[in-house]
Design an enzyme around this catalytic site. Structure first.
Site, PDB file in Angstrom:
ATOM      1  N   GLY A  34     -78.650 -47.751  18.025  1.00 19.86           N
ATOM      2  CA  GLY A  34     -77.425 -47.190  17.478  1.00 19.86           C
ATOM      3  C   GLY A  34     -77.528 -46.451  16.166  1.00 19.86           C
ATOM      4  O   GLY A  34     -76.595 -45.735  15.776  1.00 19.86           O
ATOM      5  N   GLU A  58     -83.452 -51.711  19.870  1.00 22.48           N
ATOM      6  CA  GLU A  58     -83.683 -50.661  20.877  1.00 22.48           C
ATOM      7  C   GLU A  58     -83.311 -49.281  20.368  1.00 22.48           C
ATOM      8  O   GLU A  58     -82.382 -48.665  20.878  1.00 22.48           O
ATOM      9  CB  GLU A  58     -82.825 -50.947  22.117  1.00 22.48           C
ATOM     10  CG  GLU A  58     -83.229 -52.139  22.906  1.00 22.48           C
ATOM     11  CD  GLU A  58     -82.210 -52.504  23.988  1.00 22.48           C
ATOM     12  OE1 GLU A  58     -82.598 -53.140  24.960  1.00 22.48           O
ATOM     13  OE2 GLU A  58     -81.021 -52.147  23.840  1.00 22.48           O
ATOM     14  N   ARG A  99     -82.194 -42.577  19.721  1.00 26.72           N
ATOM     15  CA  ARG A  99     -81.976 -41.344  18.962  1.00 26.72           C
ATOM     16  C   ARG A  99     -82.769 -41.299  17.654  1.00 26.72           C
ATOM     17  O   ARG A  99     -83.430 -40.300  17.359  1.00 26.72           O
ATOM     18  CB  ARG A  99     -80.470 -41.222  18.653  1.00 26.72           C
ATOM     19  CG  ARG A  99     -80.056 -39.901  18.071  1.00 26.72           C
ATOM     20  CD  ARG A  99     -78.590 -39.942  17.567  1.00 26.72           C
ATOM     21  NE  ARG A  99     -77.699 -40.616  18.465  1.00 26.72           N
ATOM     22  CZ  ARG A  99     -76.915 -40.014  19.367  1.00 26.72           C
ATOM     23  NH1 ARG A  99     -76.899 -38.710  19.463  1.00 26.72           N
ATOM     24  NH2 ARG A  99     -76.110 -40.726  20.150  1.00 26.72           N
ATOM     25  N   ARG A 146     -74.860 -31.674  24.919  1.00 30.60           N
ATOM     26  CA  ARG A 146     -74.141 -32.482  23.924  1.00 30.60           C
ATOM     27  C   ARG A 146     -72.970 -31.742  23.261  1.00 30.60           C
ATOM     28  O   ARG A 146     -71.906 -32.337  23.086  1.00 30.60           O
ATOM     29  CB  ARG A 146     -75.101 -33.056  22.878  1.00 30.60           C
ATOM     30  CG  ARG A 146     -76.138 -34.012  23.485  1.00 30.60           C
ATOM     31  CD  ARG A 146     -76.895 -34.830  22.452  1.00 30.60           C
ATOM     32  NE  ARG A 146     -76.046 -35.827  21.845  1.00 30.60           N
ATOM     33  CZ  ARG A 146     -75.475 -35.717  20.677  1.00 30.60           C
ATOM     34  NH1 ARG A 146     -75.679 -34.638  19.927  1.00 30.60           N
ATOM     35  NH2 ARG A 146     -74.695 -36.661  20.210  1.00 30.60           N
ATOM     36  N   TYR A 183     -69.694 -33.769  23.813  1.00 31.56           N
ATOM     37  CA  TYR A 183     -69.207 -34.593  22.688  1.00 31.56           C
ATOM     38  C   TYR A 183     -68.726 -33.766  21.504  1.00 31.56           C
ATOM     39  O   TYR A 183     -68.500 -34.313  20.432  1.00 31.56           O
ATOM     40  CB  TYR A 183     -70.333 -35.502  22.166  1.00 31.56           C
ATOM     41  CG  TYR A 183     -71.100 -36.267  23.216  1.00 31.56           C
ATOM     42  CD1 TYR A 183     -70.468 -37.216  24.012  1.00 31.56           C
ATOM     43  CD2 TYR A 183     -72.466 -36.062  23.377  1.00 31.56           C
ATOM     44  CE1 TYR A 183     -71.190 -37.927  24.957  1.00 31.56           C
ATOM     45  CE2 TYR A 183     -73.187 -36.777  24.320  1.00 31.56           C
ATOM     46  CZ  TYR A 183     -72.544 -37.700  25.110  1.00 31.56           C
ATOM     47  OH  TYR A 183     -73.258 -38.408  26.036  1.00 31.56           O
ATOM     48  N   CYS A 193     -72.132 -19.850  33.086  1.00 32.69           N
ATOM     49  CA  CYS A 193     -70.828 -19.288  33.410  1.00 32.69           C
ATOM     50  C   CYS A 193     -69.733 -20.283  33.074  1.00 32.69           C
ATOM     51  O   CYS A 193     -69.145 -20.909  33.963  1.00 32.69           O
ATOM     52  CB  CYS A 193     -70.775 -18.912  34.876  1.00 32.69           C
ATOM     53  SG  CYS A 193     -71.522 -17.327  35.101  1.00 32.69           S
ATOM     54  N   GLU A 194     -69.516 -20.465  31.815  1.00 36.90           N
ATOM     55  CA  GLU A 194     -68.516 -21.414  31.361  1.00 36.90           C
ATOM     56  C   GLU A 194     -68.198 -21.058  29.909  1.00 36.90           C
ATOM     57  O   GLU A 194     -69.110 -21.014  29.070  1.00 36.90           O
ATOM     58  CB  GLU A 194     -69.122 -22.828  31.464  1.00 36.90           C
ATOM     59  CG  GLU A 194     -68.176 -23.895  31.104  1.00 36.90           C
ATOM     60  CD  GLU A 194     -68.215 -25.077  32.076  1.00 36.90           C
ATOM     61  OE1 GLU A 194     -68.742 -24.959  33.198  1.00 36.90           O
ATOM     62  OE2 GLU A 194     -67.693 -26.126  31.696  1.00 36.90           O
TER      63      GLU A 194
HETATM   64  N1  LLP Z   1     -79.660 -49.846  23.956  1.00 38.34           N
HETATM   65  C1  LLP Z   1     -78.658 -49.687  24.828  1.00 38.34           C
HETATM   66  C2  LLP Z   1     -78.279 -50.799  25.676  1.00 38.34           C
HETATM   67  C3  LLP Z   1     -77.980 -48.461  24.893  1.00 38.34           C
HETATM   68  O1  LLP Z   1     -76.981 -48.328  25.743  1.00 38.34           O
HETATM   69  C4  LLP Z   1     -78.386 -47.390  24.062  1.00 38.34           C
HETATM   70  C5  LLP Z   1     -77.712 -46.101  24.133  1.00 38.34           C
HETATM   71  C6  LLP Z   1     -79.454 -47.595  23.183  1.00 38.34           C
HETATM   72  C7  LLP Z   1     -80.067 -48.847  23.152  1.00 38.34           C
HETATM   73  C8  LLP Z   1     -79.978 -46.529  22.281  1.00 38.34           C
HETATM   74  O2  LLP Z   1     -79.030 -46.122  21.361  1.00 38.34           O
HETATM   75  P1  LLP Z   1     -79.451 -45.082  20.215  1.00 38.34           P
HETATM   76  O3  LLP Z   1     -80.433 -45.769  19.312  1.00 38.34           O
HETATM   77  O4  LLP Z   1     -80.015 -43.890  20.873  1.00 38.34           O
HETATM   78  O5  LLP Z   1     -78.173 -44.789  19.533  1.00 38.34           O
HETATM   79  N2  LLP Z   1     -75.705 -39.522  25.406  1.00 38.34           N
HETATM   80  C9  LLP Z   1     -75.135 -39.941  24.144  1.00 38.34           C
HETATM   81  C10 LLP Z   1     -75.699 -41.249  23.668  1.00 38.34           C
HETATM   82  C11 LLP Z   1     -75.530 -42.359  24.668  1.00 38.34           C
HETATM   83  C12 LLP Z   1     -76.151 -43.637  24.203  1.00 38.34           C
HETATM   84  C13 LLP Z   1     -76.184 -44.626  25.302  1.00 38.34           C
HETATM   85  N3  LLP Z   1     -76.795 -45.850  24.977  1.00 38.34           N
HETATM   86  C14 LLP Z   1     -75.361 -38.838  23.112  1.00 38.34           C
HETATM   87  O6  LLP Z   1     -75.966 -37.840  23.439  1.00 38.34           O
HETATM   88  O7  LLP Z   1     -74.913 -38.951  21.983  1.00 38.34           O
END
Ligand code: LLP
Length: 455
Positions: free
Chosen positions: A263, A305, A308, A345, A349, A376-377
């Site tokens: 996160g 985990e 990003r 993205r 978003y 085309c959008e």
């Molecule tokens: N663990 C779990 C269970 C998750 O669902 C996620 C992300 C992570 C770890 C990793 O989170 P991070 O460290 O990347 O924030 N597509 C969206 C982001 C979706 C995240 C989904 N889960 C975007 O492009 O912003």
């Protein structure tokens, strides 16, 4: 014009998520941008555009930052896992495994990529709110820890695990009921989330799982969202998780792992100011330590985990500038040779990015333009209102922070082939994902004889 080039020499090199550009970004003698010792415009020429570029040193620095901070701030054992949904490939699986990371996979595809990339099964966790039997079995067979998300998972697995076989290694995911301020679509820790068991049902599920003779519950998991700049929600999470740990151990589960999810946010634009990796780990680790200490709980192995914050700023995308459309008094569109298929993205978003011309990053900006994709959008816009020097067709535009959730979320909308990806380090570049060609796009189309009318 106020907009500064995203290239700026005063960077926080120890925490790559706090820099828009990869940590190796520099200028050559003519003021052109280089990353990993490679000139960006030369990469574009050699590998064509759009092109995903990944800087190995930035990736390594991010891994080292997580690993060292966990060692420094957590007195127990720890294991960081790479959330491969951010960007799944053989080379990334291999690189994170070499850095001592485990990996979080959410599908058969991500799982296979991790295993083939060299991540040992024991260091992989399989997530998912609707796992298929194939996914469950592949995980079980390879000694992967399966994150139980719901009762369906338990029922399926109970049928799949052979009677005389090894027990399945489980972790249990619950929804901690914690709000945080990020885009509504990417919050997962609040109560109406589709992921995990409701906190109120936790005791019942733990009691039920205690009866199982086909599994061992080793860990607990919760994740509160993504692109988070606040640290307090992680303190709250540690408290909720320690309570759950206490309950699970009291019931008799041999819980050794506590997985607090990912996160941590990153810097996409100048005004973004995310905490450093070190700061995030410090807060999380100390909170888990203190919550366990106050309940007299033996310290679990701490897992996190990151997705990003590990890969986003190691990546950038190179596009070639094409057509331009000036609507006097309104706006000027500059179109590039990619768009929402390689980076969904912005349209999904409303997210912002930083960009500059690869060969003229420091030229004075002359106009505010909109960078449009080629799909085309009308909404296919990569950057709204960015100040740039006036540019000509054929120039290379570098868009930063695209190492996460770009390639992994890419599509073939408008039958546009997916870009290639290269990795760069110390002046070398190598293809790590080949470019799709038009023929690749026809690979799965079938002319069934029964329906064929013209030939
Ligand atoms: N663990 C779990 C269970 C998750 O669902 C996620 C992300 C992570 C770890 C990793 O989170 P991070 O460290 O990347 O924030 N597509 C969206 C982001 C979706 C995240 C989904 N889960 C975007 O492009 O912003």
């Amino acid at each position: 014009m106020a907009n500064r080039s995203p290239y700026e020499p005063f960077r926080d090199l120890s925490s790559p998520n706090r820099n828009i550009c990869p940590v190796t970004t520099e200028l050559d003698g003519s003021g052109r941008l280089m990353v990993g010792g490679c000139l960006l415009s030369q990469l574009a020429e050699r590998y064509d555009t759009p092109l995903y570029v990944l800087d190995r040193q930035t990736l390594r620095s991010s891994c080292v930052a997580y690993r060292e901070a966990l060692k420094k701030y957590y007195p127990g054992e720890s294991l960081p896992l790479y959330a491969s949904k951010a960007n799944s490939s053989l080379i990334l699986s291999n690189l994170v495994a070499a850095e001592g990371f485990g990996l979080d996979a959410v599908s058969e595809g991500e799982l296979l990529t991790a295993l083939r990339g060299g991540v040992p099964g024991e260091r992989i966790v399989l997530h998912g709110n609707n796992k298929s039997d194939r996914e469950l079995y592949l995980a079980y067979k390879n000694g992967v820890t399966i994150v139980i998300d719901n009762l369906h998972d338990i029922e399926r697995l109970a049928n799949l695990v052979p009677k005389e076989g090894n027990p399945a290694q489980l972790m249990l995911r619950f929804t901690p009921g914690i709000e945080c301020h990020t885009h509504e679509y990417i919050r997962t820790g609040h109560l109406d989330s589709k992921f995990g068991f409701d906190l109120d049902d936790l005791e019942e599920v733990l009691l039920e799982l205690k009866k199982s003779n086909w599994s061992v519950l080793n860990g607990l998991h919760a994740h509160i969202g993504s692109q988070i700049f606040e640290l307090d929600p992680h303190r709250d999470l540690a408290k909720v998780m320690a309570e759950a740990l206490q309950m699970a151990r009291k019931i008799g589960h041999p819980i050794k792992d506590l997985n607090v999810g990912g996160g941590l946010g990153i810097k996409y634009i100048e005004s973004d100011d995310p905490p450093s990796i070190q700061n995030w780990v410090e807060v999380v680790a100390k909170a888990v330590f203190e919550e366990c200490l106050s309940r007299d709980l033996a310290l679990p192995r701490l897992m996190c985990e990151p997705g990003r914050s590990l890969v986003a700023n190691a990546g950038l995308t190179l596009y070639q500038v094409g057509s331009q459309k000036d609507i006097p008094g309104l706006k000027k569109y500059i179109s590039v040779d990619g768009g929402m298929s390689d980076n969904p993205r912005p349209i999904t978003y409303q997210s912002f990015y930083s960009a500059c011309l690869a060969d003229r990053p420091l030229d004075p900006t002359e106009e505010t333009v909109t960078i449009a994709g080629k799909h085309c959008e009308s909404g296919d816009v990569l950057l709204k209102e960015i100040a740039l020097p006036s540019c000509k067709s054929g120039e290379i535009l570098a868009v930063f922070g695209t190492g996460a959730y770009n390639s992994s979320m890419s599509s073939n909308y408008n039958r546009i082939p997916k870009p290639a990806a290269v990795m760069v380090d110390k002046g070398h570049s190598a293809l790590v994902q080949r470019r799709e060609g038009p023929e690749d796009l026809l690979r799965y189309d079938i002319f069934p004889e029964a329906f064929l009318e013209l030939m």
